[in-house]
Enzyme design. Structure first.
Site, PDB file in Angstrom:
ATOM      1  N   GLU A 124      72.775 -83.512 -10.105  1.00 14.56           N
ATOM      2  CA  GLU A 124      71.903 -84.012 -11.160  1.00 14.56           C
ATOM      3  C   GLU A 124      72.772 -84.305 -12.392  1.00 14.56           C
ATOM      4  OE1 GLU A 124      68.704 -81.425 -12.414  1.00 14.56           O
ATOM      5  OE2 GLU A 124      67.722 -83.053 -13.468  1.00 14.56           O
ATOM      6  N   GLY A 256      73.245 -74.282 -17.079  1.00  6.83           N
ATOM      7  CA  GLY A 256      72.872 -72.922 -16.698  1.00  6.83           C
ATOM      8  C   GLY A 256      72.821 -72.741 -15.190  1.00  6.83           C
ATOM      9  N   ALA A 257      72.114 -73.650 -14.531  1.00  9.07           N
ATOM     10  CA  ALA A 257      71.942 -73.538 -13.084  1.00  9.07           C
ATOM     11  C   ALA A 257      71.305 -74.818 -12.567  1.00  9.07           C
ATOM     12  CB  ALA A 257      71.056 -72.346 -12.742  1.00  9.07           C
ATOM     13  N   ASN A 260      69.004 -77.287  -6.605  1.00  8.68           N
ATOM     14  CA  ASN A 260      69.187 -77.963  -5.317  1.00  8.68           C
ATOM     15  C   ASN A 260      68.320 -77.322  -4.229  1.00  8.68           C
ATOM     16  OD1 ASN A 260      71.625 -79.183  -6.558  1.00  8.68           O
ATOM     17  ND2 ASN A 260      72.349 -77.081  -6.380  1.00  8.68           N
ATOM     18  N   HIS A 292      63.168 -69.988 -13.132  1.00  7.22           N
ATOM     19  CA  HIS A 292      63.097 -71.416 -13.436  1.00  7.22           C
ATOM     20  C   HIS A 292      63.562 -72.254 -12.236  1.00  7.22           C
ATOM     21  CE1 HIS A 292      63.425 -74.960 -16.183  1.00  7.22           C
ATOM     22  NE2 HIS A 292      64.364 -75.309 -15.309  1.00  7.22           N
ATOM     23  N   GLU A 293      64.744 -71.932 -11.729  1.00  7.20           N
ATOM     24  CA  GLU A 293      65.283 -72.742 -10.616  1.00  7.20           C
ATOM     25  C   GLU A 293      64.398 -72.579  -9.382  1.00  7.20           C
ATOM     26  OE1 GLU A 293      67.361 -74.735 -11.696  1.00  7.20           O
ATOM     27  OE2 GLU A 293      67.917 -73.616 -13.490  1.00  7.20           O
ATOM     28  N   HIS A 296      61.280 -74.695  -9.596  1.00  9.11           N
ATOM     29  CA  HIS A 296      61.534 -76.125  -9.364  1.00  9.11           C
ATOM     30  C   HIS A 296      61.257 -76.518  -7.905  1.00  9.11           C
ATOM     31  CE1 HIS A 296      62.937 -78.132 -12.918  1.00  9.11           C
ATOM     32  NE2 HIS A 296      64.004 -77.394 -13.105  1.00  9.11           N
TER      33      HIS A 296
HETATM   34  N1  0A1 Z   1      67.943 -79.269 -13.627  1.00  9.11           N
HETATM   35  C1  0A1 Z   1      68.658 -78.109 -14.062  1.00  9.11           C
HETATM   36  C2  0A1 Z   1      69.598 -78.305 -15.165  1.00  9.11           C
HETATM   37  C3  0A1 Z   1      70.745 -79.205 -14.986  1.00  9.11           C
HETATM   38  C4  0A1 Z   1      70.685 -80.467 -15.511  1.00  9.11           C
HETATM   39  C5  0A1 Z   1      71.757 -81.307 -15.469  1.00  9.11           C
HETATM   40  C6  0A1 Z   1      72.889 -80.847 -14.902  1.00  9.11           C
HETATM   41  O1  0A1 Z   1      73.968 -81.652 -14.882  1.00  9.11           O
HETATM   42  C7  0A1 Z   1      73.905 -82.785 -15.647  1.00  9.11           C
HETATM   43  C8  0A1 Z   1      72.955 -79.594 -14.349  1.00  9.11           C
HETATM   44  C9  0A1 Z   1      71.874 -78.771 -14.382  1.00  9.11           C
HETATM   45  C10 0A1 Z   1      67.674 -77.128 -14.629  1.00  9.11           C
HETATM   46  O2  0A1 Z   1      66.718 -77.523 -15.274  1.00  9.11           O
HETATM   47  O3  0A1 Z   1      67.888 -75.938 -14.489  1.00  9.11           O
HETATM   48 ZN    ZN Z   2      64.947 -77.175 -14.920  1.00 10.24          ZN
END
Ligand code: 0A1
Ligand code: ZN
Length: 854
Positions: A124, A256-257, A260, A292-293, A296
């Site tokens: 991401e 943070g994390a 996936n 949180h993760e 998702h």
């Molecule tokens: N989606 C993840 C956060 C995240 C966003 C972007 C990244 O690289 C550009 C990495 C992680 C979350 O909301 O935890």
């Molecule tokens: Zn998130």
């Protein structure tokens, strides 16, 4: 001018093709990894035109390319691979590519990279294109099968394990997903494992993978994961949907994390915890981020975003859910206060400056620059308001409908709002303005008492923001309660719904003029401008039944006192000190709440308040006033403070529970104040006796705050020198507590020490992020703070543009300050912009910040 193109929401077009399946083979090698991709494609029936096929790709060395088995020579440029429409079959076809990439040299930490000898990925938002040619956009969802060939002992990818042997492993993810959710990990890892059985009886293997030696620091993360899984079943009716759930901790990570599918990858600082190494804040953050993760999986993965403009669809909702979870696990009142403190210090600050943007932006240059407090934190507040407006029952029905209707979709904010409209019959077009207009509304309120009728009149102002000069009135849920002058509540919490610029609400049948408690629970992300007498604030701090507003009364009073001290050289108000003393020693109140009431507003927050009053904040005066305030409070609290400290300094065995953490927070707040009276004597013995990292860091901070603690710093480094996550705290503290005139040289000295690994994002942030957060140091009139931060951003940028761009937001408040400071800040921004080879990420940020003018 930016070298990169601006992307507009209005230009959205579905992709030309559908990807029915993806088979990937990785032959891992630090400098020459081969990636073979077999894509089953067919024209998208939603696209009437017969289009060419364009795949994203960056930094890939193409080895071969075949279409239905026949070698072809596609057109390749630095960002894409294109096959002309006339070369494409009318029906389904198979495209196979082989590329070579070099994970070892990938310092940007996007795509496939290496961290301490292990392979890992971050896709991401647009990292997958650095792994192979692919339509790297969230609305292209496909089934992925992955084969990994490597001599690393542990080989992981998304989905369920599909087979393994010496030097290889295969994974199969049954759930279609966009490429940004792809993940791969290979390394010498150890698992902390557990089992979970879902509500409908599916057994799930849970593993947290860490470097050998760290296995004994995973228990809290695992416990948090299990609680999060159960909570999502009970509160949202959402079950986990694979046979395994893997989490991997890596030391080099930009954020943070990452959520996936089936293989969350974490910055190790948000996984590893033991009482000796993690503070109570670390524990709380680990719990929140693990949740949180995990959340998702439904709000992000099963339902993803159609395009990156919809980022708040998954992030706002998932943050809202993790806030709910933390509130249920801990003290909801304390969590709410902490969340609002964060919102104001990060999001209100953003909304008030050159980087302000709507929760759903309409254009961007670099999407990585939009993982912001506005998208995340304000995105969550917007959902909280929606829930308040429709009520808990309708919220639940709307979410059930959302999951039913959109499971497997790449959805939009329009889809999200439509489920609420369908469930409630409400028209949410005015509410949608919260998504489309930037800026923090300012809410003025006056009251009137006549003939037994009490009237509250609200006026909302929606200030202009970059690119949005004109604003519209918002729907604002205003929760209020009314108290009798004797402290009894005469009107318990009700919600007023404000929709116009100016609106009055009447209350009849009251015996006396009440005291209003307005915006209970912080029911909307607005700045409340109410000129209330100090006595009224003190009264609410003593009597309000709403814990948020009780705290808020003290906080508002503290800010007013500080503003008077800074602007009018006023003395510390005795009223305020009396009111805080009453709360501090009130044994009926939660210790965590009392600790929050003892915490003074941060210097940046005070600067924000003064700026909001139309005045220019002086960082040096703010720094001095805040210290004076703390010193006066320490004296005012008298002997009671030492007694309080002693009472809290018990020998109970350590538990990370929020109850115990609350007691520790109050104890450390007391210690900090006591240090001002004894120049750190008690803190020095507290450091020596510390039985947890919370106590150790708390004592060290108390010492540094009174210019003591040099010996303790040496002891700490000798004890923890080999633990990077712990040492980050040691670095950050020294910069945070440095004298403002010296902060930049302290940061320089630390970061330039041989062996300091500034390429590690946590380490870089520990020093440069801490300098940016040292308000009086960063904004020191010498300009040294600005220069050091700019120098190091320029050093990091060629290696890791994403982190450099994030840390550059240090400069976002520059237009607030006086002409001399503005000149210095502007010069640094211009110097960065003039640097040859500046990344697109940093360039976009600097250009936006400079556009603020003068
Ligand atoms: N989606 C993840 C956060 C995240 C966003 C972007 C990244 O690289 C550009 C990495 C992680 C979350 O909301 O935890
Ligand atoms: Zn998130």
């Amino acid at each position: 001018m930016s070298k990169q193109k601006t992307v507009y929401l209005a230009d959205y077009l579905p992709y030309s093709h559908l990807v029915d399946s993806v088979d990937l083979t990785f032959r891992l090698h630090p400098t020459a990894t081969r990636v073979l991709a077999r894509l089953r494609l067919r024209p998208n029936p939603d696209r009437k035109d017969r289009d060419h096929l364009r795949l994203d790709g960056e930094g890939l060395r193409l080895i071969s390319c075949t279409l239905d088995g026949q070698p072809i020579t596609p057109t390749i440029d630095p960002r894409s691979l294109t096959i002309a429409a006339h070369e494409l079959p009318h029906g389904p076809f198979t495209l196979e590519t082989e590329v070579e990439i070099a994970p070892e040299g990938n310092t940007a930490l996007e795509g496939l990279y290496m961290s301490n000898g292990m392979y890992c990925t971050q896709c991401e938002a647009e990292g997958f294109r650095k792994i192979t040619w692919y339509p790297d956009r969230p609305d292209v969802m496909s089934r992925f099968k992955v084969r990994i060939e490597s001599d690393m002992p542990v080989l992981l990818s998304n989905g369920n394990p599909a087979g393994q042997g010496p030097g290889w492993a295969e994974w199969d993810d049954p759930w279609p997903k966009p490429a940004y959710l792809f993940a791969l990990v290979a390394g010498d890892l150890r698992a902390h494992s557990a089992k979970f059985v879902t509500a409908s009886g599916r057994p799930v293997d849970l593993n947290i993978w860490v470097r050998p030696g760290d296995e004994d620091r995973c228990a809290y993360a695992m416990d948090s994961l299990i609680r999060a899984m159960r909570w999502d079943e009970q509160v949202y009716g959402r079950e986990y949907d694979l046979d395994v759930f893997n989490i991997v901790a890596v030391d080099d990570f930009n954020m943070g994390a990452m959520e996936n599918k089936g293989l969350n990858i974490f910055n190790s600082r948000y996984v590893l915890a033991s009482p000796e190494t993690a503070t109570d804040d670390d524990y709380a953050r680990i719990e929140a981020i693990i949740a949180h993760e995990y959340f998702h999986n439904w709000t992000g993965n099963r339902i993803t975003c159609r395009d990156w403009f919809q980022l708040c669809l998954k992030e706002g909702l998932t943050v809202f859910r993790d806030h709910q979870f933390s509130g249920d696990m801990r003290s909801a009142a304390v969590r709410r206060i902490e969340d609002v403190v964060t919102l104001r210090s990060r999001q209100f600050r953003e909304d008030d400056g050159p980087l302000a943007h709507p929760v759903r932006p309409e254009s961007f240059v670099e999407i990585n620059n939009f993982y912001t407090a506005t998208v995340y934190e304000k995105g969550a507040e917007v959902i909280g308001m929606l829930k308040s407006l429709v009520g808990d029952q309708a919220y639940k029905r709307a979410l059930d409908l959302y999951f039913d209707r959109h499971d497997g979709d790449a959805a939009t904010i329009e889809d999200w709002l439509k489920v609420f409209e369908d469930v409630t019959g409400r028209d949410l077009s005015q509410f949608k303005l919260w998504y489309t207009e930037a800026g923090t509304p300012r809410l003025k309120v006056t009251d009137d008492w006549k003939d037994g009728v009490y009237t509250l009149t609200f006026t909302q102002a929606n200030p202009p923001t970059p690119g949005q000069p004109e604003k519209h009135p918002k729907v604002i849920p205003i929760k209020i309660g009314l108290l009798n002058p004797n402290g009894d509540e005469v009107v318990p919490t009700i919600m007023l719904e404000m929709t116009r610029t100016r609106q009055s609400f009447r209350f009849d049948g009251l015996a006396a003029k009440p005291v209003p408690s307005i915006l209970r629970g912080f029911s909307a992300p607005v700045v409340l401008e109410r000129k209330a007498p100090a006595e009224e604030r003190a009264f609410l701090l003593a009597h309000d039944t709403d814990p948020f507003n009780k705290w808020e009364a003290g906080r508002a009073l503290a800010k007013e006192v500080l503003a008077d001290m800074v602007l009018k050289a006023a003395p510390v108000s005795a009223n305020w000190m009396d009111a805080v003393a009453a709360v501090t020693f009130d044994e009926t109140l939660d210790p965590a709440f009392r600790a929050l009431c003892l915490r003074l507003p941060g210097e940046d927050d005070i600067a924000q308040t003064i700026h909001g009053m139309g005045r220019i904040p002086d960082p040096a005066k703010i720094h001095a006033a805040r210290r004076e305030m703390a010193g006066a409070l320490a004296i005012r609290l008298g002997d009671g403070l030492s007694r309080l400290y002693k009472d809290l300094d018990d020998n109970a065995p350590f538990s990370p529970s929020s109850a115990q953490a609350g007691r520790r927070a109050l104890k450390i707040a007391a210690l900090g104040l006591l240090s001002r009276r004894d120049r750190g004597k008690l803190a020095s013995s507290a450091f020596a006796r510390a039985r947890s990292m919370t106590e150790e860091i708390g004592a060290l901070a108390a010492l540094l705050d009174v210019q003591q603690g040099q010996g303790e710093l040496v002891t700490f480094a000798a004890r923890w020198g080999r633990d990077a996550n712990v040492m980050d705290k040691w670095y950050a503290l020294q910069v945070a507590y440095a004298d403002p005139a010296e902060a930049h040289s302290v940061a320089e000295r630390l970061i330039s020490t041989p062996g300091f690994d500034w390429k590690n994002p946590n380490r870089f942030r520990a020093v440069i992020g801490a300098l940016a957060a040292n308000h009086a140091g960063f904004h020191h009139r010498s300009g040294g703070g600005y220069r050091t931060v700019a120098d190091w951003l320029l050093k990091l940028d060629p290696l890791n543009p994403q982190t450099a761009a994030r840390v550059s937001t240090a400069f976002e408040t520059w237009p607030r300050y006086d002409a001399a400071r503005r000149k210095r800040a502007r010069a640094e921004l211009e110097r960065m912009l003039a640097t040859p080879g500046l990344s697109g990420d940093l360039q976009e940020m600097v250009e936006r910040m400079l556009a603020a003018g003068n």
